[in-house]
Every structure is written in C-alpha cells, then in structure tokens.
Design an enzyme around this catalytic site. Structure first.
Site, PDB file in Angstrom:
ATOM      1  N   ASP A 330      23.968  51.303  28.402  1.00 18.10           N
ATOM      2  CA  ASP A 330      25.292  51.839  28.103  1.00 18.10           C
ATOM      3  C   ASP A 330      25.543  52.958  29.123  1.00 18.10           C
ATOM      4  O   ASP A 330      24.604  53.470  29.736  1.00 18.10           O
ATOM      5  CB  ASP A 330      25.317  52.390  26.680  1.00 18.10           C
ATOM      6  N   ASP A 523      23.198  54.802  22.920  1.00 16.69           N
ATOM      7  CA  ASP A 523      23.098  55.981  22.053  1.00 16.69           C
ATOM      8  C   ASP A 523      24.220  56.079  21.028  1.00 16.69           C
ATOM      9  O   ASP A 523      24.186  56.972  20.183  1.00 16.69           O
ATOM     10  CB  ASP A 523      23.093  57.256  22.893  1.00 16.69           C
ATOM     11  N   ASP A 527      26.936  50.980  20.057  1.00 16.96           N
ATOM     12  CA  ASP A 527      25.799  50.301  20.675  1.00 16.96           C
ATOM     13  C   ASP A 527      24.906  49.608  19.647  1.00 16.96           C
ATOM     14  O   ASP A 527      24.012  48.845  20.031  1.00 16.96           O
ATOM     15  CB  ASP A 527      24.948  51.308  21.460  1.00 16.96           C
TER      16      ASP A 527
END
Length: 638
Positions: A330, A523, A527
């Site tokens: 990410d 995080d 996600d």
C-alpha cells in the site's frame, strides 16, 4: 479441554518423573517410583494424551497418518510396554510417554497462542458504522435507527458526524475524511452530485444526501464480507511433519511387526526377546524429536523476530514466506510517512513561508498543518493578519501590512502575474505529482510551496533489499497514477497499480496470485481485505487495529526494513525446521536397523533402554539446533 490445560496437567503430573531422573544422577531412587510413575502417567494418558489417540484413530479409519498418530503410537507403546516391564522386573519407560505428551502439548500451546482468529477485525469494521441517521421525512428531521433507513431517503449529515449510508450529495459542500475506507489522509471535497460512503467522516459543512445503498449493499459491508471470505477461504497448509508422518508412521509400525515376527518365528528368539526388538524399533522412532522439530524452531525464531519488531502470528506463515515471489505495498502510511510534508519552497523562501504560515495558522486544512510544521522547523515567525477569509476549494485570503495576501491553488491566483522561473518550477513540481501552494502578494505570485506525502526514510533501502532477495515489488493504492508513480520512482518499486478502491484491492491480489505467491503490506482499514487475501499479510504497527489483526505478520516498529527482517527470519526459521526434521529422522535411519537386530551377530544391539537414550539425544540435537536461531543476524547486523 484446551491445549493449555492439558499441557499444565501433564507438566505437573510429570514432576515426580523429573525428580527421579535428576535423582538418578546422584544415585538416589525415589521410593515406590514405578507405582508413582504408573499412576501419574495413567492420568496423563487419560487427561492429556487421550485426544491424540482419538485423532490418530480417526485418521487411521480414513487410511491416513498424522502428527497425532506419531504421538499416539509413541506414547501408547512406551506406556503399555512400561506396564509390562513393571510386572516382569524390567526397566520402565513411563517418563517417555509422559514427556512426549508434555513436549508436544507445549508446541501446540505456543501455536494456539500465536494463531489469533481475525474475526474481531470484522466486528471492528462493523462498529465503524454510524448507529443512527438524521432522515428528512415530511419536512422534518428525524433521528432513526440505521436499519430503518431505506433507499431513496434523504439524510442530513452535520459537521463532525459519520456519514451513515452510501449515497449522493444533493445539497451542501464539505470535506470528507475517507481514510477509513481508502487509506488516503487528504480529506476529499464533496458537493452536489458527488458519491459518499457510509462510515466516512464529514468534516466541515452540512450535507444532504440521497440514500443509494443501505445494509449489506454499502461499501463498508462489502469490505466486511470480503474480509470474512478471505479468512474462511484460506485453506491451511498441511504441516511438513504430517506429510512425513504419512509415510513414516506406517513404515515404523511395519518394521516393528516384521522385526518381531522374524525374530520370534524365523530366528528362534523367545517371545520376550522378539518383543524387545520390536519395542526398541518403536521407542527409537518415538516422535519426540519430530514433535519438537517444528514448535521449538517456531518458539525461538518468533522470539528472535520479536526483538526486531516482527510479530509472526502463525507458524504456517513461515512456510508461505518461503515460497513468496511478489511483495505488494500500500502507499499511504506504508511506503510513505502518511502525512503531507513541505518538500520545496521556491522564490523568496523566507517571505513566502512567513506569509503562508501567517494565513494558514487560521486554517484547519491538512496542507496548512504541513506549512505550519515547516515554519516551526525553520523558526519562521508569524505576522498579524486582518480580514482573513477561507475560500472553499481554492485557499485563503487576508491582509498583512495593508497588502492583500493569497495562499492557495492555481484557481485562487488565476488573475495574478507569475514570473517565467516560477512558472517553470511549478510545471516541474506538478510533474513530480506534488501539491503546489501559491503565495501571492497583491497582483504578483512571489513564491511556491510544494507539499507531498514523502517516502519513509528506509523505503528505498527496503525495496532494494527485497529485490536482492529475488522478489518482485509492486504498489497498490487508491491514489492517482501520477502520485503513485512518483513515489514508486523515488523508492525503486517495479510496478504500480493505482486508482484502486478497497474491493478492487482484494481482486487485484487474487489476480496476482494466479502467477505466484503474494505478500501484501498495508496499514489501513481499507487494506484488511487485501491483507487477508494475500498468501502473507504484513501489517504495519502504526496502522489500524483492523489491519493489524488481519495481517499474518505485524511490524511493531513501523520500519519498512522490518518487511525485510520478517522475510529473512521467516525463511531462516523454516529452513531450521527442515534441518530439525532431517536430524530427527536421521536417528531413525541409523537407529532403526540397529534396534531391529540387523547387526546382532556383530554384537551391536540396541536395547529399549539405549533406544530411549537415542531418542533423548535426538531431542537434544533438535532443541540445540533451534536455539542456534538466537544467533541469526538479519538486515543491518549482517
């Protein structure tokens, strides 16, 4: 009964046998030891080892052998032979049955504690949603329970409230914090015709929404469902020891039976002698070392990993990491710091920053906070501002020393003059996907402030280290292609997939899994589906509780180099497990032929007593091998 209760029961009941073993070193014998060992071992078999026997029997009925088969056979033979030996005046092996149970349960207790069910993550996702909604009916605002809201209703959302449902803005203008869904920190401006999602936070203005989706149809509900599906669809990888047991257990039993038969029927041995050969075969093949091979390595390896801020939740992750081919990251909060920062000040730096911070001190916009931090860092003072005015979607205006000061985007300074040098710099900054704040005095732009969420200090080093280990690196983000590509270029990531919504992240991971094993590093709440779907989910410790619980590995120190440490330690621990299994089996390869009496004519005989000693030595070698993991160095220590 839980593994923990069974372990402590077996541990406490094994204490007399431990005392006896220590006493033998000083030529001391416990009075009535055989009877004490019989009683305590019988209780261990009935209370702690019985589930192993039940599992082994269930596997046997399906023509299968597993780790429980090894435990059941080993403990049963040691236990029942010891009863026989006790009443025939021979040496007993109750401690073998007892301590095999203790050691195996210890490993299972440890694995049980590591394996946290992520169902609580789903509950936290659901709890993000608002419980009520302010619905307009018959011209009046009514606060009703969320499950009473229907598609087509009009809902009012005041500043500071959570948006209760998915819908479209029909009236009003505001900024909405969508970070809980998209992971992006910058609030998004919403006005008439824009889509909004349930559980996001309305920041600054009143909005009137027309409800489009409720209940299970909302974006949040879909994310919840994806997390559930990802968790339940993940088939557990069968333990390497079970795969070995499939062949090893039947083979040992066959060898023991053949040994007994040959000695008794062919070579003329007595019934007791033939049985001792058969028992010696099974005792030396006792699964103690095999039972210790995996849990001891996991215990030491995960303990070592914790010192590097790497929490490995499940022993199965170690095997999955060993097969990884791609690492997907990410962007916001993972590759980047997660907060916008001033990267460049162009023009008259001192004046530009001073004028900007003087006006932005009255603003709550995230970009204003970045400018305030930069001014504080550089020790720039503020000036008094008159006639301050916030201009929605453009910036702020004010007066300093009777001069009109503008701080904002290109729309705000569209009618102001700008030098060729500043214009050229602005073009370059835009190409670098940075947000540009113009600072104008009267009718002239005097400076530019570039703001961007910057990569973490160790991001480039971590990506480089992963590539050196033969892993492909990718970025998967909801941000724009330009911004994502800019960050990827800075840190050296191979490939970018941008403009991705949460449900698309999960689908992207599935698509990548078609070509190989994938790890995902993230995080945010958004996600969670990707973390659960990936072969290995790595959650950054600075993230949300939901992301942390959905991950298989958690990095508590928020360092991207922690990903490298996690990969290294996991691989080395799994390699140690395989080495342990080799040593556990090599004793059998060498010892079983001797125990079976193949070299009896040469005077080389392995009695059950020495078989037990060999078993103990194999356990010691496995534990010693596992403890060597404490000397493993990773990352910057190498």
């Amino acid at each position: 009964m839980t593994y923990t209760k069974r372990f402590f029961i077996s541990l406490v009941l094994s204490i007399p046998m431990l005392i006896q073993m220590i006493g033998m070193l000083f030529n001391w014998m416990m009075p009535f030891y055989n009877w004490i060992a019989l009683i305590t071992t019988t209780l261990i078999m009935a209370l702690s080892a019985l589930p192993f026997w039940q599992s082994a029997w269930a596997a046997f009925k399906h023509h299968h052998a597993n780790m429980d088969t090894l435990v059941a056979v080993g403990t049963a033979v040691a236990y029942f032979y010891s009863i026989f030996a006790m009443f025939t005046g021979r040496e007993v092996y109750f401690e073998s049955a007892a301590f095999v149970t203790v050691f195996v349960l210890l490993g299972q207790v440890f694995e049980e504690r590591m394996r946290h069910n992520a169902s609580s993550a789903v509950e936290k996702l659901i709890n993000l949603q608002a419980k009520t909604a302010d619905v307009i009916r018959d011209g009046e605002v009514m606060t009703i329970a969320l499950d009473q809201v229907t598609v087509g209703d009009f809902v009012q959302v005041r500043p500071g409230q959570k948006i209760p449902v998915d819908g479209v803005v029909t009236e009003g203008r505001s900024t909405v914090d969508e970070s809980m869904l998209t992971g992006e920190i910058m609030p998004v401006t919403k006005e008439r015709g824009d889509q909004v999602y349930g559980a996001t936070l309305n920041k600054s203005g009143r909005l009137l929404l027309k409800v489009q989706k409720t209940g299970n149809a909302t974006m949040l509900a879909q994310i919840v469902e994806l997390v559930k599906m990802a968790q339940t669809s993940r088939a557990p990888i069968q333990k390497l020891t079970d795969r070995i047991a499939d062949v090893f257990v039947p083979l040992v039993l066959i060898i023991a039976i053949v040994t007994f038969t040959l000695w008794y029927l062919i070579f003329g041995a007595t019934l007791v002698q033939a049985m001792l050969y058969g028992v010696a075969v099974i005792v030396i093949a006792c699964p103690c070392a095999l039972g210790l091979a995996t849990p001891t390595a996991i215990m030491v390896g995960t303990g070592r990993a914790a010192k590097y801020g790497v929490l490995i939740k499940d022993g199965e992750v170690l095997e999955k990491v060993d097969h990884l081919q791609t690492i997907v990251f990410d962007k916001t909060g993972t590759i980047t710091i997660g907060q916008p920062q001033v990267t460049d000040v162009i023009g008259d730096c001192q004046m530009t920053l001073q004028l900007a911070v003087s006006l932005e001190n009255s603003s709550e916009h995230p970009l204003a906070q970045a400018i305030l931090e930069k001014a504080k860092e550089d020790g720039v003072s503020q000036q008094s501002v008159n006639n301050f005015q916030a201009i929605p979607g453009q910036g702020v205006r004010g007066e300093i020393d009777q001069q009109t000061i503008l701080v904002g985007n290109d729309k705000l300074v569209a009618n102001q003059q700008i030098s060729a040098d500043l214009q050229k710099a602005k073009v370059q900054l835009h190409q670098e996907a940075k947000t540009v704040v113009n600072v104008g005095v009267n009718d002239q732009v005097i400076g530019l402030i570039a703001i961007q969420d910057q990569p973490k200090a160790d991001a480039a080093q971590a990506i480089r280290a992963l590539k050196q280990r033969g892993l492909k690196t990718m970025m998967l983000t909801g941000d724009s292609q330009e911004v994502a590509q800019s960050i990827a270029h800075l840190v050296g990531i191979d490939q970018v997939i941008a403009d991705v919504l949460p449900d698309q992240k999960e689908a992207s991971i599935r698509h990548l899994q078609a070509t190989g094993s994938v790890a995902f590093v993230g995080d945010g709440i958004n996600d969670a589906p990707a973390l659960s779907t990936a072969d290995v989910g790595i959650a950054m410790g600075s993230g949300t509780d939901i992301a942390i619980e959905a991950g298989d590995i958690v990095l508590t120190n928020n360092r991207l180099l922690g990903v490298v440490d996690a990969i290294d330690i996991s691989k080395k621990t799994f390699q140690r497990i395989k080495l342990n299994l080799f040593w556990a089996l090599i004793y059998n390869v060498i010892g079983i032929p001797i125990a079976a009496g193949l070299f009896a004519e040469l005077g080389l005989i392995l009695s059950p007593e020495f078989g037990g000693l060999a078993m103990a030595l194999s356990s010691i070698s496995v534990v010693g091998s596992s403890l060597l993991l404490n000397r493993v160095k990773v990352g910057y220590e190498q």
